[in-house]
Design a protein around this motif. Structure first.
Motif, mmCIF file in Angstrom:
data_model
loop_
_atom_site.group_PDB
_atom_site.id
_atom_site.type_symbol
_atom_site.label_atom_id
_atom_site.label_comp_id
_atom_site.label_asym_id
_atom_site.label_seq_id
_atom_site.Cartn_x
_atom_site.Cartn_y
_atom_site.Cartn_z
ATOM 1 N N LEU A 76 0.964 -1.062 -0.028
ATOM 2 C CA LEU A 76 -0.109 -0.238 -0.014
ATOM 3 C C LEU A 76 1.010 1.574 0.254
ATOM 4 N N PRO A 77 1.580 1.147 1.378
ATOM 5 C CA PRO A 77 3.005 2.569 0.560
ATOM 6 C C PRO A 77 2.974 2.499 -0.273
ATOM 7 N N ALA A 78 3.378 1.586 -1.425
ATOM 8 C CA ALA A 78 3.908 1.472 -2.486
ATOM 9 C C ALA A 78 3.172 2.694 -3.176
ATOM 10 N N ARG A 93 9.793 6.698 -10.214
ATOM 11 C CA ARG A 93 10.924 5.636 -9.805
ATOM 12 C C ARG A 93 10.193 3.839 -9.153
ATOM 13 N N THR A 94 9.025 4.296 -7.953
ATOM 14 C CA THR A 94 8.240 3.126 -7.332
ATOM 15 C C THR A 94 7.841 2.218 -8.009
ATOM 16 N N GLN A 95 8.519 1.062 -7.653
ATOM 17 C CA GLN A 95 7.615 -0.158 -8.227
ATOM 18 C C GLN A 95 6.529 -0.719 -7.360
ATOM 19 N N VAL A 96 6.164 -0.970 -7.402
ATOM 20 C CA VAL A 96 4.795 -2.030 -6.896
ATOM 21 C C VAL A 96 4.888 -3.231 -6.754
ATOM 22 N N PRO A 97 5.300 -4.252 -5.145
ATOM 23 C CA PRO A 97 5.712 -5.209 -5.009
ATOM 24 C C PRO A 97 4.919 -5.620 -5.508
ATOM 25 N N GLY A 98 4.716 -7.278 -5.748
ATOM 26 C CA GLY A 98 2.959 -7.866 -5.987
ATOM 27 C C GLY A 98 2.797 -9.084 -4.418
ATOM 28 N N VAL A 111 -6.916 -4.876 -3.686
ATOM 29 C CA VAL A 111 -5.780 -4.291 -4.228
ATOM 30 C C VAL A 111 -5.657 -3.186 -5.486
ATOM 31 N N ASP A 112 -6.444 -3.819 -6.403
ATOM 32 C CA ASP A 112 -7.105 -3.394 -7.646
ATOM 33 C C ASP A 112 -7.973 -2.125 -7.352
ATOM 34 N N GLY A 113 -9.286 -3.097 -6.524
ATOM 35 C CA GLY A 113 -10.323 -1.890 -5.943
ATOM 36 C C GLY A 113 -9.598 -0.404 -5.415
ATOM 37 N N ILE A 114 -8.310 -0.488 -4.525
ATOM 38 C CA ILE A 114 -7.848 0.764 -4.084
ATOM 39 C C ILE A 114 -8.209 1.244 -5.318
ATOM 40 N N GLU A 115 -6.805 0.439 -6.262
ATOM 41 C CA GLU A 115 -5.766 1.509 -6.821
ATOM 42 C C GLU A 115 -7.161 2.621 -7.835
#
Lengths: 120, 423
Positions: B61-63, B73-78, B96-100
């Motif tokens: 979530l922070p990413a 430059r931030t890569q969101v981890p899986g 996560v998809d919903g939040i995004e």
């Protein structure tokens, strides 16, 4: 001289750019009715476009400062700076010396009158 | 016999009871084992879910927030799990998809609302600024006095810079750039742009630029639609060049024929550009969209404005620090389809009225000026003779300035700090 017509949009090239920020003529103050004509019609490359245009304008015969201003669509005070530069460079000569010597002759006044009439 | 008869069923019952107990015990034991296994499995699943949620909370979530808020430059981890059969990863993934999606929609909504508000505010300010600038123009025509003119120059210059800034913000907010002008010679565009920057006296516009082949009364111009955008692009690049070079060094502007168009070059004698800054410039110059929160505080909008205009009007802009000499070279490529021929006003002297001859000439406008007109012919800028070869005077001059610059580079950089750097 009729007041200048209101321009419908701003000129892209501003007066202060044309004179390099100078508002005062470098040489003698020229009257609006002072007549100038081209002495040396060569080497435009070092001249700004407006200076070059004045030299060409006056190569066909003497014009008054007021007429030049109208043709260039520039304020009279800005035109004075340009004309004064060119007189200093020897590209233009004023007819005022002849005027001083012989006084105004009828022919000259007729020329000025004709010139002013074309501005209307 | 009887006893045997009596004892038979009892025995049967007893032995059956024993078997039942045994069976029950077996069944019970199996059930216990199963339950233990189930508990173990559920415990494992719960652990996976908890670990996945913890990973979501502390890492993902922070990413995600950072990347949605412009952290490029931030890569969101899986997820931690790799599609394990209990679906801990999958359920969290859809979360996560919903939040995004929710955050993205919210951002878009806020962005649009902000743009609308800012455009409204900007329109009001632009109207007033234009009115004021027009009044100053009129005053310059009305007053024939050098002292008054000197004062009006100052106001006019400030007004020109203000209107440029406002047009830049309009571009960023997605609003209309402003007035449309008729087809205009390239040289006038360059000088118009020069008028609109603070250090206009430090700009040298090279007078040699491609002539339109085979005509002495026409010169190279730019079509109506592209005039104002190109003026703004050049002005922003000139302002940038002047701000990031020593206060006594000239900025050289040239025009060169290029393949299928012309290239306008802007060379400064500054200290070059740090790599980080160059990357930022490249990114902004290739952008077709700039979010409001990318503008920064204090706002540095120059490259962003140039990039947006270039994308919108088919110009190509590059900025680099060539090793030939210090400083930065910006190149604006204007394609042939944006070029046209315009009549050269200065060439009309043969038709100008000459007071000495007393002729009254037929003029094409009320003031006796020839009208500028656009010819609908295809421009062939490529046929024009090369005007500014590499290593020409401007480059030599720049090399000289560069030498003088090195000693002052730190001072110049220091002077520019804290200014509202505009790139």
């Amino acid at each position: 001289m009729s007041p200048p017509r209101r321009r419908d949009r701003e000129a892209l090239v501003r007066p202060y750019l044309i004179t390099g920020g100078r508002a005062h003529p470098s040489g003698r103050e020229l009257d609006l009715t002072a007549l100038v004509r081209t002495e040396r019609d060569t080497g435009y490359t070092e001249l700004g476009p407006e200076h070059g245009r004045v030299v060409r304008l006056c190569s066909g015969g003497a014009l008054s400062v007021a007429e030049i201003a109208a043709h260039l669509e520039l304020p009279a005070s800005v035109t004075r700076v340009i004309v004064s530069d060119l007189v200093d460079q020897g590209r233009l000569s004023t007819l005022s010396t002849e005027w001083d010597r012989h006084g105004p002759d009828r022919e000259l006044l007729q020329e000025v009158l004709d010139g002013l009439r074309t501005l209307r | 016999m009887n006893s045997s008869l009596r004892s038979g069923p009892a025995l049967v019952i007893r032995s059956a009871g024993m078997a039942g107990v045994t069976a029950l015990a077996v069944v019970g034991a199996v059930t216990v084992v199963r339950q233990r296994n189930r508990i173990a499995e559920l415990t494992k699943q719960l652990g996976e879910h908890e670990a996945e949620l913890e990973h979501l909370r502390t890492k993902r979530l922070p990413a995600l927030a950072d990347s949605l808020n412009g952290g490029t430059r931030t890569q969101v981890p899986g997820p931690l799990g790799d599609g394990n059969e209990h679906g801990a990863a999958e359920s969290v993934e859809s979360l996560v998809d919903g939040i995004e999606e929710v955050v993205r929609l919210t951002r878009e909504h806020v962005e649009q609302a902000s743009r609308r508000t800012l455009t409204g505010v900007l329109d009001t300010v632009r109207g007033l600024a234009a009115e004021q600038h027009m009044a100053v123009s009129e005053m310059q025509h009305r007053h024939d006095d050098a002292n008054v003119l000197a004062d009006l120059y100052t106001i006019d210059h400030a007004g020109s810079q203000l209107s440029r800034r406002l047009r830049g913000f309009a571009v960023l907010f997605g609003a209309w750039i402003g007035q449309q002008r008729s087809a205009t010679p390239v040289q006038e565009i360059l000088r118009g742009a020069q008028s609109q920057i603070r250090d206009y006296q430090r700009i040298t516009v090279n007078p040699h630029y491609p002539e339109v082949a085979g005509s002495s009364v026409e010169e190279l111009g730019v079509i109506t639609r592209v005039v104002e955008p190109l003026v703004l692009v050049i002005a922003e690049l000139l302002d940038n060049a002047a701000r990031y070079s020593p206060p006594y060094a000239q900025v050289a502007v040239g025009v060169q024929p290029a393949h299928n168009g012309v290239a306008i070059t802007i060379d400064d004698a500054g200290v070059g550009m740090p790599l980080e800054e160059q990357r930022r410039a490249e990114r902004l110059l290739s952008n077709e969209h700039v979010a409001l929160d990318e503008i920064g505080d204090p706002p540095r909008v120059g490259f962003a404005v140039v990039g947006l205009l270039a994308a919108r009007y088919g110009l190509r802009v590059s900025v680099d620090a060539p090793p030939r000499y210090g400083g930065v070279r910006a190149v604006v490529f204007v394609p042939n389809e944006s070029l046209t021929h315009v009549e050269r006003e200065q060439q009309q002297q043969t038709e100008e009225p000459a007071a000495a001859t007393g002729e009254v000439r037929e003029s094409t406008t009320s003031s006796g000026l020839p009208k500028r007109s656009r010819r609908d012919r295809e421009t062939t800028a490529t046929q024009a003779p090369a005007a500014v070869p590499e290593g020409s005077d401007s480059a030599t001059g720049l090399a000289a300035w560069q030498q003088a610059t090195e000693a002052n580079s730190t001072t110049a950089a220091g002077e520019n700090e804290g200014e509202d750097s505009h790139a």
